[in-house]
Structures are given as structure tokens and as C-alpha cells.
Motif scaffolding. Structure first.
Motif, PDB file in Angstrom:
ATOM      1  N   PRO A  28      -7.421 -11.886   2.190  1.00 51.69           N
ATOM      2  CA  PRO A  28      -7.349 -10.551   3.410  1.00 51.69           C
ATOM      3  C   PRO A  28      -5.845 -10.070   3.647  1.00 51.69           C
ATOM      4  N   SER A  29      -4.668 -10.955   3.514  1.00 50.80           N
ATOM      5  CA  SER A  29      -3.551 -10.229   3.554  1.00 50.80           C
ATOM      6  C   SER A  29      -2.962  -9.547   2.558  1.00 50.80           C
ATOM      7  N   LYS A  30      -3.449  -9.730   1.484  1.00 52.51           N
ATOM      8  CA  LYS A  30      -3.205  -8.923   0.127  1.00 52.51           C
ATOM      9  C   LYS A  30      -3.970  -7.598   0.232  1.00 52.51           C
ATOM     10  N   ALA A  31      -5.237  -7.773   0.624  1.00 51.62           N
ATOM     11  CA  ALA A  31      -6.004  -6.583   0.690  1.00 51.62           C
ATOM     12  C   ALA A  31      -5.410  -5.616   1.938  1.00 51.62           C
ATOM     13  N   LEU A  32      -4.975  -6.303   2.985  1.00 46.24           N
ATOM     14  CA  LEU A  32      -4.645  -5.073   3.722  1.00 46.24           C
ATOM     15  C   LEU A  32      -3.081  -4.609   3.657  1.00 46.24           C
ATOM     16  N   LEU A  33      -2.358  -5.690   2.825  1.00 45.75           N
ATOM     17  CA  LEU A  33      -0.946  -5.108   2.459  1.00 45.75           C
ATOM     18  C   LEU A  33      -1.046  -3.973   1.457  1.00 45.75           C
ATOM     19  N   ALA A  34      -2.249  -4.018   0.648  1.00 45.34           N
ATOM     20  CA  ALA A  34      -2.355  -2.971  -0.277  1.00 45.34           C
ATOM     21  C   ALA A  34      -2.592  -1.594   0.252  1.00 45.34           C
ATOM     22  N   GLY A  35      -3.624  -1.728   1.395  1.00 44.46           N
ATOM     23  CA  GLY A  35      -3.881  -0.508   1.978  1.00 44.46           C
ATOM     24  C   GLY A  35      -2.529  -0.026   2.790  1.00 44.46           C
ATOM     25  N   ALA A  36      -1.842  -0.833   3.482  1.00 45.01           N
ATOM     26  CA  ALA A  36      -0.626  -0.394   4.197  1.00 45.01           C
ATOM     27  C   ALA A  36       0.421   0.086   2.941  1.00 45.01           C
ATOM     28  N   ALA A  37       0.566  -0.402   1.703  1.00 46.82           N
ATOM     29  CA  ALA A  37       1.216   0.027   0.948  1.00 46.82           C
ATOM     30  C   ALA A  37       0.908   1.570   0.501  1.00 46.82           C
ATOM     31  N   ALA A  38      -0.217   1.750   0.392  1.00 49.22           N
ATOM     32  CA  ALA A  38      -0.954   3.068   0.067  1.00 49.22           C
ATOM     33  C   ALA A  38      -0.410   3.981   1.013  1.00 49.22           C
ATOM     34  N   ARG A  39      -0.434   3.594   2.587  1.00 50.97           N
ATOM     35  CA  ARG A  39      -0.243   4.658   3.604  1.00 50.97           C
ATOM     36  C   ARG A  39       1.228   4.920   3.257  1.00 50.97           C
ATOM     37  N   HIS A  40       2.125   3.993   3.187  1.00 52.59           N
ATOM     38  CA  HIS A  40       3.480   4.000   3.044  1.00 52.59           C
ATOM     39  C   HIS A  40       3.790   4.786   2.175  1.00 52.59           C
ATOM     40  N   GLY A  41       3.264   4.817   0.937  1.00 52.07           N
ATOM     41  CA  GLY A  41       3.833   5.606  -0.207  1.00 52.07           C
ATOM     42  C   GLY A  41       3.163   7.022   0.097  1.00 52.07           C
TER      43      GLY A  41
END
Ligand SMILES: Cc1cc2nc3c(=O)[nH]c(=O)nc-3n(C[C@H](O)[C@H](O)[C@H](O)COP(=O)(O)OP(=O)(O)OC[C@H]3O[C@@H](n4cnc5c(N)ncnc54)[C@H](O)[C@@H]3O)c2cc1C
Length: 473
Positions: free
Chosen positions: A47-60
């Protein structure tokens, strides 16, 4: 009922043990009081890596890294993000855990296990989740009960309420502000996750730097990254007390040499480390010894002080990674059932903290190598000298290589960088193979990959690599 192997827990350690045991033709039972799959798939890695991937997409999308490419990020629908993560977790749990148990043919009992009987005739007493009890007898027992968040004894914290990594990842509304207590792997990942989703985040770390067990150069690099992303950092910081009213929490924090200060925050996330779960297992009665943090003490074969009881994973107090848990679990089962005499080699153990850029390391730090009495030679390469980082317009980070001063044998690699988590496997292989700095400097590395940073940092032992091009062999 009598089995060849009875396992308490159903996480990575337990599953690896069960698979090894079934491959050897042994009968297995597993006892799980919570959700099958344990920490990694349910509340940890996945779950942490799934959410981090989403947050990274937003950050990008929110940043403008490349000229001519305009992107923007809208508000976050936290309930949808969390729901998507839950679906992914459910699918991976079914595919990689519950389905496997059925395929391999072992039973999972839903209940809480504790040892009964004396050291010479141990058994497990199971309080079943749907009522009643069961007694399990086995030729061998394995404890794979994992670890749970350690909550520091801060006045007012329990009353004010706090999040752990597990509950933070269940939020359906984004907090406006958050204090993260703890600046190591889990704290760093979740701090960046929430900051990138839009929460105002401050980290309070008790030691004098973030990522305090990594190389100082790594800590400095990740502190720069976090400051650059607007995350507040308090190091050498002790959380003294917490007060809560209907709308907010107020936290008193003292930093070394500084005054006490009050921080107002919507949520407090405690990420101050995880301790082995051994309370309630009745280990003393079974003749199993534990250490000062409750960890089960084993020998290198994963055998506890009771020769019929084995332990693996976070419950043993070792490195908290699912691949370590799995390696220990499968070794324990092979040793118990086949007298295999197998051990785990930690010398080149790779570790990744999934911030972005990621923190990744393998092998020894400079201090650890010096601590073994071996003279050491090190080089630190800024990512501005790595072509992959330059063309990707993200030169945040460093690569540090730790080598023996005599002979140049590579003993550790430590990095902060976009792609560092992928590069570190090659570093781990190099350490395991006993490669020297010269070997690495002369090894192939595809131009414009992050793995090339390994070759470049090795070349830095003999040249000024900031002036090299792809043509330098
Ligand atoms: C937020 C977070 C992110 C992480 N990210 C990563 C990552 O990216 N990569 C990585 O390698 N590692 C990661 N980890 C660490 C990894 O999840 C753990 O090291 C690993 O899951 C430990 O596995 P285990 O089998 O030892 O224990 P667990 O998976 O914790 O399993 C123990 C199980 O035992 C059960 N249990 C305990 N006591 C009893 C009892 N008396 N009776 C019955 N059942 C019992 C528990 O309910 C639990 O399900 C992360 C951890 C966290 C918290």
C-alpha cells in the motif's frame, strides 16, 4: 491435530517457510489472528508504494521540470486514491498469499496462538476468531509474528490520538497539516507521501539527522530534497507533550540547545520504529529466550533456545524487510525439516527507502567498515556528474562508494537518487562477488542509466569524473 510444522503468523516469513515445507512434503498449519498476508501486502510495502506512486505522479504534474511541457495537478480525491490502493492490495493478497496457500495445500486457522505445554512438549493453544479454541501439536514450530509500531511514551499522545503508518494509509480525507514523529524509512516515505498530496508536513526526528542510520552524505542529500519540497525538518527533536482540543492538536517539541516550541497540527503520525510482537505468546514457558526489545533470540540457523521452535522475520529483531523475512523463513523450515544447516548472508543486503529520489544502500557504511578495523577509502559523487540525472533534469542526490583502502575491495554503496533503488541490486552483486574499485570502473554500464553512477563513482578513485564523457573507458 498434529502437523510437521505449525507457524504462528502469515506474513512473508511464514509464507516462505510454508512453501519450503510443502516442497519438502511436510504437513503445515498456519495461524493468523489478523489479515492473511501480514504487514507487507496489507499495511506495509504494497500500500505504501502504491500511494507513493500516485503522489509522485501528482508531484511530477505540479512541477515544470521540462521546458515546453506544461502540466498541472488538481486537488486530491483521497477516498478514491485510498480505494484504488485497497483494490490493488486485495488483488495482490489473493494472488500472492491466500491463493498460494490453497495451491500448495496448507490450512490457515484464523485465531490467536500461544504456547502451551512445557519446553519438552510444546503445543499451541489457539483462540479461534469465531469462538472456541484448538490445540495444535507439531514436530516443529515457527514463530513469525512480525513487529508493530513502537509508540513513544509522550504525555498526552494517547489521549490526543495519533496515526500509525497503517491507519494513515486508510485516511479518506487529506489532513491539512501533519507532524510525523520519526525520520527513518517509514517516517520519510509517509512524510513525502502526504506532503506531495498537499498536506503541510513537519518531521520531528530524535537523532541529529534524517535517515540517521545511513551515511551522513545520504542524510544531507535527503534533507535538501525534503526542504526543497517544503517539508519542515526538526532534528535532535524530542516531542515532550501533546494537547488536543476539538479541532486541532498542539505538540510541544524541544530541539537540542533550542527552546521548546509549540506546533499546531491536524494529525500526528507516529513512525518511531517497530518492535517485535512477542507479548502473549507465552514464550518463557516454552523455553524461548527474548532480548531487550522483546525480539526472539535465535542462532544463525533461526533456531530458538528451544530446539523444536524456530523464528523468522521481524519478530527476531533483524533488518525489517520482507525479503529478509522470507529468506529467514525458508531457511528455518529447511533447517527444521531437513536439517539443511542453511544460514542467511547479510553482507551485501540491499535496502531501499522509497522516497523520490530514493535512498538505497548495500553493504557497510564507512563507519561500519572502520569499526571492523579495516582501513577504508571512500568517494562521493554528486548526481550532477551522472548523465542520466542530468538529462532527466533531476540531479538531486549522491552516490558514495566505500572500499577497503588496501586492494580496493568494494564493501558498501550508498545513494540518494532517482533510480537509486534499481541501481542498488547491481551494487549488491558487486559486493557479493568481491569486486574491487578497479573491476567496477572497468565494468560495462549502459550510457544514460543510473547504474552508470556505479562505474563513475568507481572511476572517481583515480580521476576527476566531472570532466569525463561517455567515451572515457
Ligand atoms: C509502512 C511500511 C512499509 C514497508 N515497506 C517495505 C518495503 O517497501 N520493502 C520491504 O522489504 N519491507 C517493507 N516493510 C517491512 C516489511 O513489511 C516487513 O519487514 C515484513 O512484512 C515482515 O514480515 P514478517 O513475516 O516478519 O511479519 P508480518 O508480515 O508482520 O506478519 C506477522 C503476522 O503475525 C500475526 N500474529 C502476530 N501474533 C500472532 C499470534 N499470537 N497468533 C496469530 N497470529 C499472530 C500478525 O497478525 C501478522 O499478520 C515495510 C513496513 C512498513 C510498516
Amino acid at each position: 491435530m498434529r502437523y510437521d510444522l505449525a507457524i504462528t503468523g502469515s506474513g512473508g516469513a511464514a509464507f516462505a517457510a510454508a512453501i519450503t515445507a510443502r516442497d519438502a512434503g511436510a504437513s503445515v498449519v498456519m495461524i493468523e489472528r489478523g489479515t492473511v498476508g501480514g504487514t507487507c501486502v496489507n499495511t506495509g510495502c504494497v500500500p505504501s508504494k502504491a500511494l507513493l506512486a500516485g503522489a509522485a505522479a501528482r508531484h511530477g504534474a505540479a512541477g515544470q521540470r521540462f521546458p515546453g511541457i506544461a502540466t498541472q495537478a488538481g486537488p486530491v480525491d483521497m477516498a478514491a486514491l485510498t480505494g484504488g490502493k485497497d483494490d490493488l492490495v486485495a488483488a495482490m493478497r489473493a494472488g500472492k498469499y491466500t491463493g498460494l496457500a490453497a495451491d500448495y495445500g496448507w490450512e490457515i486457522l484464523a485465531g490467536t496462538a500461544r504456547f502451551a505445554g512445557g519446553p519438552d512438549a510444546p503445543a499451541l493453544q489457539v483462540r479461534l476468531n469465531d469462538g472456541g479454541t484448538a490445540t495444535i501439536e507439531a514436530g516443529h514450530y515457527m514463530v513469525a509474528a512480525g513487529a508493530a509500531p513502537w509508540i513513544p511514551p509522550v504525555s498526552g499522545l494517547a489521549g490526543a490520538g495519533y496515526l500509525t503508518s497503517a491507519t494513515a494509509m486508510e485516511l479518506t480525507e487529506l489532513p491539512e497539516s501533519m507532524l510525523v514523529i520519526g525520520g527513518n524509512a517509514v517516517g520519510l516515505e509517509l512524510a513525502q507521501l502526504f506532503a506531495r498530496l498537499g498536506t503541510r508536513v513537519t518531521i520531528a526526528e530524535a537523532l541529529d539527522r534524517l535517515a540517521p542510520f545511513d551515511e551522513p552524505e545520504v542524510s544531507a542529500a535527503i534533507e535538501d530534497v525534503f526542504e526543497g519540497e517544503g517539508i519542515g525538518i526538526l532534528t535532535a527533536a524530542t516531542v515532550m507533550s501533546v494537547r488536543a482540543d476539538a479541532t486541532a492538536r498542539s505538540v510541544t517539541v524541544k530541539t537540542a540547545g533550542g527552546p521548546e516550541r509549540e506546533l499546531a497540527c491536524g494529525q500526528i503520525l507516529v513512525a518511531a520504529g517497530r518492535r517485535p510482537v512477542t507479548t502473549g505468546l507465552n514464550l518463557d514457558a516454552a523455553g524461548v529466550k527474548t532480548g531487550g526489545r522483546g525480539e526472539i533470540l535465535t542462532d544463525e540457523y533461526q533456531r530458538t533456545a528451544n530446539p523444536w521452535i524456530w523464528a523468522a522475520g521481524d519478530v527476531t529483531g533483524g533488518p525489517q524487510f520482507v525479503y529478509v523475512a522470507a529468506a529467514q523463513g525458508s531457511r528455518a523450515a529447511a533447517n527444521a525439516l531437513q536439517n539443511a544447516g542453511r544460514t542467511v548472508d547479510y553482507a551485501a543486503l540491499p535496502r531501499v527507502t522509497f522516497t523520490s529520489p530514493a535512498i538505497a544502500s548495500a553493504g557497510l557504511t564507512e563507519t561500519e567498515l572502520l569499526g571492523t578495523g579495516v582501513p577504508c577509502d571512500c568517494r562521493v559523487l554528486p548526481l550532477a556528474a551522472v548523465p542520466r540525472a542530468v538529462v532527466g533534469r533531476d540531479t538531486r542526490g549522491v552516490v558514495k562508494l566505500v572500499a577497503e583502502a588496501r586492494g580496493g575491495r568494494v564493501r558498501g554503496v550508498h545513494a540518494v537518487g532517482d533510480g537509486a533503488g534499481e541501481m542498488i541490486t547491481a551494487a549488491s552483486y558487486a559486493i557479493r562477488a568481491g569486486m574491487t574499485v578497479t573491476d567496477l570502473a572497468e565494468a560495462w554500464a549502459p550510457y544514460l542509466t543510473m547504474s552508470e553512477s556505479l562505474r563513475l563513482v568507481a572511476q572517481a578513485f583515480t580521476r576527476d569524473v566531472s570532466r569525463l564523457s561517455c567515451c572515457a573507458a
